[in-house]
Design a protein around this motif. Sequence first.
Motif, PDB file in Angstrom:
ATOM      1  N   ALA A 240       0.875  -1.203  -0.023  1.00 61.21           N
ATOM      2  CA  ALA A 240       0.057   0.019   0.035  1.00 61.21           C
ATOM      3  C   ALA A 240       0.787   1.464   0.069  1.00 61.21           C
ATOM      4  O   ALA A 240       2.216   1.345   0.436  1.00 61.21           O
ATOM      5  CB  ALA A 240      -0.985  -0.026   1.179  1.00 61.21           C
ATOM      6  N   VAL A 241       0.364   2.086  -0.622  1.00 51.63           N
ATOM      7  CA  VAL A 241       1.004   3.497  -0.624  1.00 51.63           C
ATOM      8  C   VAL A 241       0.036   4.482   0.359  1.00 51.63           C
ATOM      9  O   VAL A 241      -0.988   4.424   0.369  1.00 51.63           O
ATOM     10  CB  VAL A 241       1.206   4.169  -1.923  1.00 51.63           C
ATOM     11  CG1 VAL A 241       1.443   5.889  -1.968  1.00 51.63           C
ATOM     12  CG2 VAL A 241       2.056   3.617  -2.921  1.00 51.63           C
ATOM     13  N   THR A 243      -0.240   8.557   1.111  1.00 53.91           N
ATOM     14  CA  THR A 243       0.380   9.810   0.329  1.00 53.91           C
ATOM     15  C   THR A 243      -0.606  10.839   0.747  1.00 53.91           C
ATOM     16  O   THR A 243      -1.926  10.695   0.868  1.00 53.91           O
ATOM     17  CB  THR A 243       0.523   9.580  -0.904  1.00 53.91           C
ATOM     18  OG1 THR A 243       0.928  10.833  -1.432  1.00 53.91           O
ATOM     19  CG2 THR A 243      -0.834   9.366  -1.565  1.00 53.91           C
ATOM     20  N   VAL A 254      -0.707   8.257  -9.324  1.00 52.43           N
ATOM     21  CA  VAL A 254      -1.465   7.110  -9.488  1.00 52.43           C
ATOM     22  C   VAL A 254      -1.430   6.492 -10.883  1.00 52.43           C
ATOM     23  O   VAL A 254      -1.668   5.225 -11.196  1.00 52.43           O
ATOM     24  CB  VAL A 254      -2.906   7.241  -9.108  1.00 52.43           C
ATOM     25  CG1 VAL A 254      -2.896   7.496  -7.356  1.00 52.43           C
ATOM     26  CG2 VAL A 254      -3.754   8.248  -9.752  1.00 52.43           C
ATOM     27  N   ALA A 257       1.860   4.730 -11.427  1.00 47.83           N
ATOM     28  CA  ALA A 257       1.695   3.537 -10.743  1.00 47.83           C
ATOM     29  C   ALA A 257       0.969   2.383 -11.294  1.00 47.83           C
ATOM     30  O   ALA A 257       1.361   1.182 -11.417  1.00 47.83           O
ATOM     31  CB  ALA A 257       1.015   3.478  -9.118  1.00 47.83           C
ATOM     32  N   LYS A 265      -2.807  -0.876  -2.686  1.00 50.40           N
ATOM     33  CA  LYS A 265      -3.692   0.143  -2.256  1.00 50.40           C
ATOM     34  C   LYS A 265      -3.176   1.446  -2.162  1.00 50.40           C
ATOM     35  O   LYS A 265      -1.910   1.684  -1.928  1.00 50.40           O
ATOM     36  CB  LYS A 265      -4.390  -0.212  -1.050  1.00 50.40           C
ATOM     37  CG  LYS A 265      -5.159  -1.516  -0.899  1.00 50.40           C
ATOM     38  CD  LYS A 265      -5.997  -1.846   0.412  1.00 50.40           C
ATOM     39  CE  LYS A 265      -6.561  -3.218   0.239  1.00 50.40           C
ATOM     40  NZ  LYS A 265      -7.436  -3.496   1.610  1.00 50.40           N
ATOM     41  N   PHE A 266      -3.869   2.525  -2.325  1.00 50.49           N
ATOM     42  CA  PHE A 266      -3.641   3.906  -2.144  1.00 50.49           C
ATOM     43  C   PHE A 266      -4.296   4.406  -0.828  1.00 50.49           C
ATOM     44  O   PHE A 266      -5.576   4.544  -1.114  1.00 50.49           O
ATOM     45  CB  PHE A 266      -3.668   4.804  -3.397  1.00 50.49           C
ATOM     46  CG  PHE A 266      -2.598   4.805  -4.313  1.00 50.49           C
ATOM     47  CD1 PHE A 266      -1.490   5.713  -4.220  1.00 50.49           C
ATOM     48  CD2 PHE A 266      -2.321   3.688  -5.335  1.00 50.49           C
ATOM     49  CE1 PHE A 266      -0.474   5.854  -5.046  1.00 50.49           C
ATOM     50  CE2 PHE A 266      -1.295   3.757  -6.053  1.00 50.49           C
ATOM     51  CZ  PHE A 266      -0.330   4.757  -6.005  1.00 50.49           C
ATOM     52  N   TYR A 267      -3.600   4.592   0.199  1.00 49.29           N
ATOM     53  CA  TYR A 267      -4.293   5.543   1.269  1.00 49.29           C
ATOM     54  C   TYR A 267      -4.366   7.009   1.099  1.00 49.29           C
ATOM     55  O   TYR A 267      -3.110   7.501   1.203  1.00 49.29           O
ATOM     56  CB  TYR A 267      -3.942   4.983   2.764  1.00 49.29           C
ATOM     57  CG  TYR A 267      -4.642   3.849   3.232  1.00 49.29           C
ATOM     58  CD1 TYR A 267      -5.586   3.756   3.940  1.00 49.29           C
ATOM     59  CD2 TYR A 267      -4.180   2.463   2.589  1.00 49.29           C
ATOM     60  CE1 TYR A 267      -5.923   2.633   4.145  1.00 49.29           C
ATOM     61  CE2 TYR A 267      -4.521   1.264   2.767  1.00 49.29           C
ATOM     62  CZ  TYR A 267      -5.430   1.292   3.985  1.00 49.29           C
ATOM     63  OH  TYR A 267      -6.136   0.026   4.540  1.00 49.29           O
ATOM     64  N   THR A 268      -5.253   7.897   0.661  1.00 48.70           N
ATOM     65  CA  THR A 268      -5.071   8.990   0.078  1.00 48.70           C
ATOM     66  C   THR A 268      -5.643  10.068   1.033  1.00 48.70           C
ATOM     67  O   THR A 268      -6.908   9.783   1.488  1.00 48.70           O
ATOM     68  CB  THR A 268      -5.111   9.374  -1.177  1.00 48.70           C
ATOM     69  OG1 THR A 268      -6.587   9.542  -1.461  1.00 48.70           O
ATOM     70  CG2 THR A 268      -4.827   8.249  -2.229  1.00 48.70           C
ATOM     71  N   GLY A 271      -7.793  11.549  -3.089  1.00 53.42           N
ATOM     72  CA  GLY A 271      -7.850  10.642  -4.280  1.00 53.42           C
ATOM     73  C   GLY A 271      -9.352  10.410  -4.810  1.00 53.42           C
ATOM     74  O   GLY A 271      -9.619   9.698  -5.746  1.00 53.42           O
ATOM     75  N   GLY A 284      -8.115   0.863  -9.893  1.00 55.83           N
ATOM     76  CA  GLY A 284      -8.499   1.507  -8.527  1.00 55.83           C
ATOM     77  C   GLY A 284      -9.574   1.052  -7.606  1.00 55.83           C
ATOM     78  O   GLY A 284      -9.797   1.313  -6.727  1.00 55.83           O
ATOM     79  N   VAL A 288      -8.187   2.332  -4.039  1.00 52.62           N
ATOM     80  CA  VAL A 288      -8.019   3.554  -3.655  1.00 52.62           C
ATOM     81  C   VAL A 288      -8.852   3.946  -2.593  1.00 52.62           C
ATOM     82  O   VAL A 288      -9.916   4.117  -2.749  1.00 52.62           O
ATOM     83  CB  VAL A 288      -8.128   4.572  -5.091  1.00 52.62           C
ATOM     84  CG1 VAL A 288      -7.941   6.064  -4.462  1.00 52.62           C
ATOM     85  CG2 VAL A 288      -7.187   4.201  -6.062  1.00 52.62           C
TER      86      VAL A 288
END
Length: 429
Positions: A240-241, A243, A254, A257, A265-268, A271, A284, A288
């Motif tokens: 996971a990222v 940001t 993204v 990526a 996963k993206f923890y934003t 987003g 996503g 996301v």
Amino acid sequence: MHSPLNRRAALAGLLGSACWPLHTEAQSSVSIRLALIEGLSGPFANTGEAVLRNLTWAIERVNARGGVRTAQGRRLLSLRHHDSKGQNEEALSALRAAIDDGVQVVLQGNSSANALALSDAISKHNEREPGRRVLFLNYSAVDPALTNERCSFWHFRFDAHADMRMTALMQVLQEDRQTASVYLIGQDYSFGQAVLREARRQLQERRPDVQVMGEELHPLGRIKDFLPYATKIRTSGAQAVITGNWGNDLSLLVKAAREAGFEGKFYTFYGNALGVPAAIGEAGVGRVLAVAEWLPNQPGRESEAFYRAFRARFPRPQDDYLHLRMQMMIEALAQSIERATTAEALPLALALERAQVTLAGQTGTMRAQDHQFQQALVVGLMQRQGDAGVPFDVEGSGYGFRVIRQLTSEQARMPHSCAMQRFKLPPQS
């Protein structure tokens, strides 16, 4: 993206509509002047445009009901704009021009660096020239310092600060036992640094088992190709990222990526719009996450009706980004002007300290001790439009965000270290 010509035309149209003349018998001809100091050109122009749309709509609604009641009669709100290009010196130059133009309230948010510079400059100006004081209403600059060690009596923040947003995301990550490793990446300035610092602290506190595979700070708004960063993320093995990136720095990240084959996963923080869902597309779905004070798919009839009204005002898909906090900020301002019966900075500030706004089924209150607005937070997960809990997509992308976690204002509340110099109204003679 809009061409520069179309963008200028859109901005001109918005500014014109923000100052609709409304005539009532008891209305003063002198409007209350608000100045937007924001990056309306350059790499983050789309974020500035989204702000302008939101403020335009909020001010239109206030003016449509006759403006605000003051001791001089009803007065309209008018919005002037200054393009800071996202630069501190440009923002400070715009502040001087706005004050010379008779502005009483300054609005800014899309850069914590700009916000810190403006807050310091406004405090110094108000000390030098008490007869021309101005207030600073902040809708997006979320460096925690602004309502902690660098708080100011003249500054009010209507967004949850970075540590509050991180706490909401971490509540989800705490239960995400499939994620055992993360990569931290952010923009190299005060806000981005604060996000990564808090991410490390909360990971240690809530998920000490999670391994940080890498940590990266990159120049703000200057990276055109994030593929080298995305490749490092993928090869690190991170699942996971985390940001705080915003604007093009997030959508380009993204997108890179996806191209690099990152499947985590993206923890934003941001987003949920400004091209991000479209940039990552199907990759996503279920991956996301975004935190906000409100999302279009928030349950409730009032919320749905409010969102539909915004989309009716701005029907183009690319104009879709409703910020409830900006709407609540203008409502709090209007309410406080009426309570103070004036837009003079000192009585208005004291009235704003007691602001409480209910809108679209949400309620927020200003905390007087640090001028940090207290409101609910939600975390959403990207899904296809039409899936359960996702009646609305964003920006015509076909993807929306299903609310998976809700925090009350009490749950989102955090302690502060603000020790601001306070001011009082002079005694009545």
